[in-house]
Structures are given as C-alpha cells and as structure tokens.
Design an enzyme around this catalytic site. Structure first.
Site, short mmCIF file in Angstrom:
data_model
loop_
_atom_site.label_atom_id
_atom_site.label_comp_id
_atom_site.label_asym_id
_atom_site.label_seq_id
_atom_site.Cartn_x
_atom_site.Cartn_y
_atom_site.Cartn_z
CB CYS A 122 -1.00 0.00 1.16
SG CYS A 122 -0.27 -0.15 2.80
CB CYS A 130 -2.75 -4.11 0.73
SG CYS A 130 -3.07 -2.98 2.10
CE LYS A 201 -3.51 -4.60 8.14
NZ LYS A 201 -2.35 -4.28 7.31
NE ARG A 211 -5.37 2.85 6.30
CZ ARG A 211 -6.51 2.18 6.23
NH1 ARG A 211 -7.61 2.81 5.91
NH2 ARG A 211 -6.53 0.88 6.47
NE ARG A 223 -5.37 -0.35 2.72
CZ ARG A 223 -4.54 0.60 3.10
NH1 ARG A 223 -4.32 0.79 4.37
NH2 ARG A 223 -3.92 1.34 2.23
CD GLU A 239 -8.19 -14.92 7.26
OE1 GLU A 239 -7.05 -15.24 6.88
OE2 GLU A 239 -9.07 -14.51 6.48
CE LYS A 254 -2.14 -3.15 11.57
NZ LYS A 254 -1.66 -3.13 10.25
CE1 TYR A 319 4.00 3.56 14.88
CE2 TYR A 319 1.90 2.92 15.87
CZ TYR A 319 2.74 2.97 14.77
OH TYR A 319 2.34 2.44 13.58
#
Ligand code: PBG
Length: 329
Positions: A122, A130, A201, A211, A223, A239, A254, A319
């Site tokens: 992406c 993506c 995800k 973004r 998405r 998944e 996530k 972060y």
C-alpha cells in the site's frame, strides 16, 4: 473475625509484596518500535496525528536503531515512504528501495538489533491499496487481484532478506501470501528467515494516523475486501490456523486494545510466539488525552501495554516502545 482477603489487600499496599505476586511483567524485549523511513538526509518530520513519531531519513533511522539497541528493545519494524509510487509497487522490491537501504545501513551499524520488515504494497502503490488493482470494465468499480499481488509480495520479501532483514512480516492479508513468501524465501536460500504473519488483521478505524505516517490512504474504496470484520472472533482463529499451515513462524493480532479477547483466544489455541500491534490510532488516542492532561502519561502507557501482555501477546509492536522501556528501567 478476619477474612482471607484481608491479607491480599495488605500485600497490595507494599510495592515489594506487589512485585512478588505480580502475574504479568513487562520487559523492554517485549517491545518492537516502528520506524517510518523516507528519502533524504537529516530528516525528522513529525506526524501531526502522532506526536513523538516521525518520518525519518536513513541516517536518522540508524540513530533510532542505536537507541533501540541501548534501551534493550526486542527490535524495530520498518515501513517505507518511497521516492515515487506506481501501479506495480516498484519501490517495495527494488534493490535500492528505501526499506532495503535502511536495512543495510542499520545492519551495518547495529548488527545485533532485530530488524523486522513489514511487507505490504500500500505504501508503494499510487492508489494506496495493498494489492494489484484492476478496474472493472465500464464502471468505477475495481477488484484486487490476489495472485499477481502474491508475486510482488514474494519479490519484496526476497529483496528485504537480501538486504539483511531478520524477520519478514507480511501485513497485506492476501490469500496464500505466507505460503508464497515461504516458498520464495526458501528458493532464494533464506530458509532460516522466519515469517511473522499479521494473521488476524481487522479492517479498523484505528489505522487512521498510520495512513498519514506512511502516506498510504487508499485513493478510492477501502480495505474491507481483504481485512477482517471486527465482529468475527472465530474467523480470526481460522485465519491464524491457515497462516500457520502455510508456514508462519509467529502470528500477530492487530489492532491490540480493541481485540484483547482475540489475543487471549489465540494464545489459548496456538503455541507459536504471539505478537500484537498497538496501532497508530491507539497511540493517537492516548497521546491526545495525555496532552490535554486528561490521563496520566506514565500510568496509561504501562497499563495499556500490561493489558496486551496479560491477554497473551509476548511481542508488542508499539509507538510507546522507547517510552515504556525508559519507564521500566
Ligand atoms: C500496511 C499496514 C498498516 C498498518 C501496519 N501495516 C495499515 C493498514 O493496514 O491500513 C497499520 C499500523 C498502525 O495503524 O499503526 N498494510
């Protein structure tokens, strides 16, 4: 008459006793610090919706890597902002792509630091999706072409491994990507390079600030066609199971905080190392309240990360990695 609970309460009043019976501990090696690498030199451009997070050039990324190492972090994960974007994501797999350059520079200066490569297209696609996009005849409608996307993802993974990447982390959610990347890595001789799959995800509003940071907002559509519906826990387990069958060595959930139950269930069901991503929106939300004086910074940083650890993730992409490591020391 005394109740057994009284002693528990007394114990809570003393830090040495609290420490003795604490069930969940955070250590700096739990944390992976994300870096957004851009072209140029000497660049540190703050992301407006993520105070304290920057777009940085390769030289600055090397400094960050040194700091990550000295703080004892588990590693860093690299995202790239290429010179230019196109419809085949050339910047993602080019030998001199921005992530490949950053990886070589970091591995040269700080070889012991674990460097993880986010593999997605992406950031490198002019349309911000993506995968490879095909417009449907006549209309404004479009579809993502799964199999052509896999080829580009595999090329990207190989070029990152060639640059010295320690772990390959596909985050795109195309079907069959883990198997395609595993096969490509093996054929290129990287049989020992592990895959950390963004296995569960969710299509999430909490990716908003990312973004801006990665300049990767889709130019049309969204998405939901390839990311998961946040309402589905059982589908998330399916998944993850599929990615493990395809050869994932580590799995990720996530976002993190809105999906703690998914993390906990994944921990119960699967025995691979489990990661969770405290994403940009989780960070932005906490920072906004901290800046306003509405929340106590140090407490909420550690409390949010402890909750993710307690749910069962041993690897936390955040972060706050550097801040948390400093708070723990
Ligand atoms: C790339 C990717 C995204 C994030 C990590 N890898 C964006 C997305 O899926 O839309 C989000 C990370 C964050 O929000 O901090 N596909």
């Amino acid at each position: 008459m005394s109740f057994p609970v009284t002693r528990l309460r007394r114990m809570r009043q003393s830090e040495p006793l609290r420490a003795l019976v604490r069930e969940t501990r955070l250590v700096p090696t739990n944390f992976i610090y994300p870096l957004f690498v851009c072209p140029g030199a000497g660049i540190r451009k703050e992301i407006s919706s993520m105070p304290g997070v920057f777009n940085i050039s390769v030289d600055e990324a090397v400094k960050e890597a040194r700091e990550a190492k000295s703080l004892g972090l588990g590693g860093i994960i690299l995202f790239g902002l290429p010179e230019k974007k196109d419809e085949t994501a050339t910047g993602a797999w080019a030998e001199d792509g921005i992530v490949q350059r950053a990886t070589r520079a970091i591995k040269k200066e700080v070889p012991e630091l674990v460097v993880i490569g986010d593999v997605c297209l992406c950031e490198y696609m002019s349309h911000g999706h993506c995968g490879v996009v095909q417009k449907k005849a006549g209309g404004a409608d479009y579809e993502i072409l799964n199999d052509p996307t896999l080829e580009i993802l595999a090329k990207t993974a190989i070029s990152q491994a060639q640059a010295g990447m320690d772990i390959i982390a596909p985050s795109d959610m195309m079907d069959g990507r883990v198997a395609a990347i595993r096969k490509a890595l093996d054929q290129a001789g990287f049989i020992n390079t592990p895959i950390l799959s963004y296995a569960a995800k969710f299509a999430s509003g909490f990716y908003g600030p990312f973004r801006e940071a990665a300049d990767s907002a889709p130019q049309f559509g969204d998405r939901r066609g390839y990311q998961m519906d946040g309402a589905n826990l059982r589908e998330a387990m399916r998944e993850i199971a599929l990615d493990i069958e395809e050869g994932a060595d580590m799995i990720m959930v996530k976002p993190a905080m809105p999906y703690l139950d998914v993390i906990a269930e994944a921990r119960r069901r699967f025995d691979l190392p489990l990661a969770a991503y405290q994403v940009s929106g989780e960070y932005a939300m906490l920072q906004a309240a901290i800046k306003n004086g509405w929340l106590d910074r140090d407490r909420v940083i550690l409390e949010s990360l402890t909750s993710i650890r307690r749910a069962g993730a041993q690897i936390i992409l955040t972060y706050f990695a550097k801040d948390a490591a400093r708070l723990l020391s």
